[in-house]
Motif scaffolding. Structure first.
Motif, short mmCIF file in Angstrom:
data_model
loop_
_atom_site.label_atom_id
_atom_site.label_comp_id
_atom_site.label_asym_id
_atom_site.label_seq_id
_atom_site.Cartn_x
_atom_site.Cartn_y
_atom_site.Cartn_z
N GLU A 1 4.98 33.43 -5.13
CA GLU A 1 4.97 32.17 -4.38
C GLU A 1 6.12 31.26 -4.84
OE1 GLU A 1 4.44 29.80 -1.42
OE2 GLU A 1 3.61 31.82 -1.54
N ARG B 1 9.28 32.56 -3.18
CA ARG B 1 9.29 32.19 -1.76
C ARG B 1 9.62 30.71 -1.56
NH1 ARG B 1 7.65 35.68 1.97
NH2 ARG B 1 6.60 37.55 1.25
N GLN B 2 9.03 29.89 -2.41
CA GLN B 2 9.29 28.45 -2.31
C GLN B 2 10.76 28.13 -2.52
OE1 GLN B 2 6.96 26.30 -5.18
NE2 GLN B 2 5.06 26.80 -4.13
N GLU B 3 11.37 28.82 -3.46
CA GLU B 3 12.79 28.58 -3.75
C GLU B 3 13.66 28.99 -2.57
OE1 GLU B 3 12.28 28.99 -8.60
OE2 GLU B 3 13.25 30.62 -7.51
N ARG C 1 12.64 29.20 0.50
CA ARG C 1 12.31 28.30 1.61
C ARG C 1 13.08 26.99 1.50
NH1 ARG C 1 6.24 28.21 1.36
NH2 ARG C 1 6.56 30.46 1.58
N GLU D 1 12.02 34.54 4.52
CA GLU D 1 12.28 33.10 4.47
C GLU D 1 13.58 32.70 5.17
OE1 GLU D 1 9.87 31.26 3.66
OE2 GLU D 1 8.63 32.74 2.61
#
Ligand SMILES: *Cc1c(COP(=O)(O)O)cnc(C)c1O
Length: 228
Positions: free
Chosen positions: A167, A170-172, A174, A210
């Protein structure tokens, strides 16, 4: 075997329909290994070291598109300026100016990506959002003064944390995609963001999910590197 041909073909089949560019990262790998992949149709290769890139470029076919993906020192730009296809890791105005200067000497417009710091690790290079915005403004102002005709910013590049936390990765990615979309909307003559370079062997599928449109893959294709 110098190249995992089966894996390579699988990756190509996965990327092609989505129009994602594969840069095969050949750092530390032999001329023979690169030739094997070239024979399968691969034209984009990525290298991290100026000297190694120059040596390989001289020995390999002229239609290879060489991507410089390492950290580029200002005093070394001149060695790759005559032929480099895309410089991924630009993170200062000083470096942009030097690329422009060397581009002018060889009568080229050199395309670059700005590197954004998205990972948690302190060690990774790159700009934060504020620095990105400043550089984009500065290069536009310089361009207005006729000073920056030989360099063009065509996208962003980033490396996610080296982590098992899916996660977080993915956040990075995104976050980088959000910045990319924001600045792609403000295109100026020498800054038009089209390429989003994110994703390596361990995380390229997440990067694609992403929004990446260029992945840099080395060890999955060439096997792991013994020296770095
Ligand atoms: C080495 C390197 C890669 C490729 O790494 P793999 O894990 O072997 O796919 C991608 N991007 C950069 C910037 C690199 O230095």
């Amino acid at each position: 075997m110098l190249v995992d041909k089966k894996k390579y073909k699988e990756i190509v089949q996965e990327l092609k329909p989505q129009n994602i560019l594969l840069v095969a990262v050949s750092k530390t790998k032999s001329i023979e290994a690169i030739k094997e992949l070239y024979a399968l149709g691969q034209k984009d290769f990525g290298e991290n070291y100026v000297q190694e890139l120059g040596d390989k470029q001289a020995l390999l076919p002229g239609d290879i598109r060489w991507h410089f993906i390492g950290h580029l020192q200002t005093n070394k730009v001149k060695y790759i300026a005559p032929f480099v296809h895309l410089i991924h890791g630009v993170d200062s105005l000083k470096l942009l100016k030097e690329i422009n200067k060397q581009g002018k000497k060889c009568n080229r417009v050199i395309e670059v990506l700005l590197q954004i710091h998205i990972a948690r690790e302190e060690t990774k290079f790159g700009l934060d959002e504020e620095e990105l915005s400043v550089i984009i403004k500065e290069i536009d102002a310089e361009n207005g003064r006729e000073n920056m005709k030989n360099v063009k910013i065509v996208g962003l590049m980033g490396m996610a944390s080296f982590s098992y936390d899916v996660e977080l990765i993915r956040q990075e990615f995104r976050f980088l995609k959000t910045l990319f979309d924001k600045y792609a909307a403000l295109s100026t003559p020498n800054c038009q963001l089209q390429t989003l370079s994110m994703g390596m062997s361990s995380d390229y599928q997440k990067a694609i999910d992403e929004g990446s449109n260029l992945v840099r893959i080395g060890s999955l294709i060439f096997g792991s590197r013994n020296k770095e």
